[in-house]
Design a protein around this motif. Structure first.
Motif, mmCIF file in Angstrom:
data_model
loop_
_atom_site.group_PDB
_atom_site.id
_atom_site.type_symbol
_atom_site.label_atom_id
_atom_site.label_comp_id
_atom_site.label_asym_id
_atom_site.label_seq_id
_atom_site.Cartn_x
_atom_site.Cartn_y
_atom_site.Cartn_z
ATOM 1 N N ARG A 170 -24.938 26.898 -37.561
ATOM 2 C CA ARG A 170 -25.406 25.519 -37.591
ATOM 3 C C ARG A 170 -26.103 25.131 -36.298
ATOM 4 O O ARG A 170 -27.060 24.352 -36.298
ATOM 5 C CB ARG A 170 -24.233 24.598 -37.930
ATOM 6 N N GLN A 171 -25.661 25.672 -35.199
ATOM 7 C CA GLN A 171 -26.367 25.454 -33.943
ATOM 8 C C GLN A 171 -27.767 26.060 -34.002
ATOM 9 O O GLN A 171 -28.737 25.464 -33.531
ATOM 10 C CB GLN A 171 -25.578 26.056 -32.786
ATOM 11 N N THR B 295 -30.034 23.856 -36.161
ATOM 12 C CA THR B 295 -30.382 22.631 -35.442
ATOM 13 C C THR B 295 -31.475 22.875 -34.412
ATOM 14 O O THR B 295 -32.381 22.047 -34.237
ATOM 15 C CB THR B 295 -29.139 22.051 -34.749
ATOM 16 N N ASN B 296 -31.420 24.018 -33.736
ATOM 17 C CA ASN B 296 -32.335 24.280 -32.632
ATOM 18 C C ASN B 296 -33.592 25.043 -33.026
ATOM 19 O O ASN B 296 -34.519 25.156 -32.223
ATOM 20 C CB ASN B 296 -31.606 25.060 -31.528
ATOM 21 N N GLY C 198 -25.443 21.933 -43.160
ATOM 22 C CA GLY C 198 -26.288 22.330 -42.042
ATOM 23 C C GLY C 198 -26.421 23.811 -41.828
ATOM 24 O O GLY C 198 -26.862 24.251 -40.759
ATOM 25 N N ASN D 156 -31.987 24.956 -43.905
ATOM 26 C CA ASN D 156 -32.828 23.809 -44.286
ATOM 27 C C ASN D 156 -34.021 24.240 -45.138
ATOM 28 O O ASN D 156 -35.034 23.550 -45.208
ATOM 29 C CB ASN D 156 -33.283 23.015 -43.061
#
Length: 367
Positions: free
Chosen positions: A229-230, A233-234, A258, A261
């Protein structure tokens, strides 16, 4: 129209060259041809690709579940009663490609019974799909030469690059070489098949940041919940769920929590019915989708183009449909052609999955 009996035929076709990637390699196609016979003489046909190291299914398990548990839902059923049939199939957990294949065979019957291509019954959006070619592990120059050959011979301008489970620097070198050789107009994206951890995947993203990559599929194991998930996100590009989203429920879980995507849709594992549900879910959320490749034969690829070309949202990006060219032969009665980088959807009634009986007799393994 009622289904009267089932036919499950295991077969084996050698690859011209092994297809290698982070989670394994394929030297032979070992699939199950499934046919649903009806009382009015129609036959619904599908090709099922068991992937024991991805979904846990084998040739033997596919044949067993269809001929025993699934037969109760199929024998005597009207193919038009798909929802009732699926309700019974889904009482059995797993067996994803077996369920997806049965669904394609049902749609094939429905199309034949209505004298209409399934592509049109589903939506009929476009007459064809653009092709993306999947590049497996080989030395850098060999991969570049393969990509250039597909561009020159077939007009293919989109490539999925297999990476992972080897030094990140080697894969960065490969992507740099491909971008330089293919030019800025080629669509390039990555698939690590869960072959790295999140740190290595982040290094890959950093090392290719200026190469205009479009997607990164399964960079690490989605079960590594926090780091995955990190990474999502990044990441500057969409992270695609493939093996981690083999059905509608898992796809929703990965997106909502998450873990990704963007989504890969493979008709080999979700047929046409569940694939349409996943597609609608993705479209509602504004997610990109890719029509993926299960190392499909032409029988599998014709199912991909039948579904993918039927809807606008699944036609936005090139579909992975060309790796049947790595196989030494195929069972399909009407071979597919890649022209100007596209494959046309079948225009015959049904799903276009009719087989060459002589080739089936030659390659079947249950003689």
């Amino acid at each position: 129209m009622k289904i009267t009996h089932l036919e499950t035929v295991p077969y084996r076709i050698p690859m011209k060259k092994p297809l290698k990637f982070a989670s394994g390699e394929v030297h032979h196609i070992e699939h199950v041809l499934v046919r649903l016979h009806t009382d009015d003489g129609l036959v619904g046909t599908t090709d099922i690709p068991p992937r024991p190291y991805t979904y846990g299914e084998t040739v033997e398990s596919v044949i067993a579940v269809i001929n025993t548990i699934f037969s109760d839902a199929l024998i005597g059923a009207d193919p038009l009663d798909r929802a009732a049939i699926h309700s019974k199939l889904h009482r059995t957990v797993g067996n994803q490609t077996a369920k997806g294949g049965v669904d394609i065979a049902l749609w094939d019957l429905i199309g034949q019974a209505n004298s209409t291509p399934v592509h049109r019954l589903l939506g009929g959006f476009a007459p064809s799909l653009e092709v993306s070619h999947m590049l497996g592990f080989s030395p850098t120059q060999a991969v570049v030469d393969e990509a250039l050959s597909f561009t020159e011979t077939y007009g293919v301008r989109s490539f999925k690059i297999k990476v992972g489970r080897r030094p990140v620097s080697l894969d960065i070198e490969l992507v740099v070489a491909l971008r330089e050789a293919l030019g800025a107009e080629a669509l390039l994206y990555l698939d690590a098949n869960r072959g790295w951890n999140a740190t290595e995947a982040a290094q890959m993203l950093a090392g290719t940041a200026d190469l205009d990559l479009r997607f990164f599929e399964e960079p690490n194991d989605a079960a590594e919940v926090l780091t995955r998930r990190q990474l999502v996100t990044n990441s500057p590009i969409p992270i695609v769920a493939d093996e981690s989203a083999p059905n509608l429920g898992d796809a929703a879980r990965e997106i909502q929590t998450g873990g990704a995507n963007a989504l890969s849709i493979k008709t080999a594992r979700t047929g046409f019915t569940e694939s349409q549900k996943i597609l609608s879910y993705a479209e509602a959320l504004g997610l990109d989708v890719l029509m993926g490749n299960q190392i499909d034969t032409q029988l599998g690829s014709v199912a991909t183009v039948t579904f993918g070309a039927a809807f606008e949202h699944s036609s936005r990006y090139p579909a992975e449909m060309s790796n049947f060219l790595d196989m030494s032969d195929d069972l399909i009665a009407s071979p597919l052609e890649i022209k100007d980088g596209h494959i046309h959807a079948p225009t015959v009634p049904g799903a276009g999955t009719a087989v060459n009986e002589d080739k089936l007799s030659h390659y079947r393994t249950d003689r």
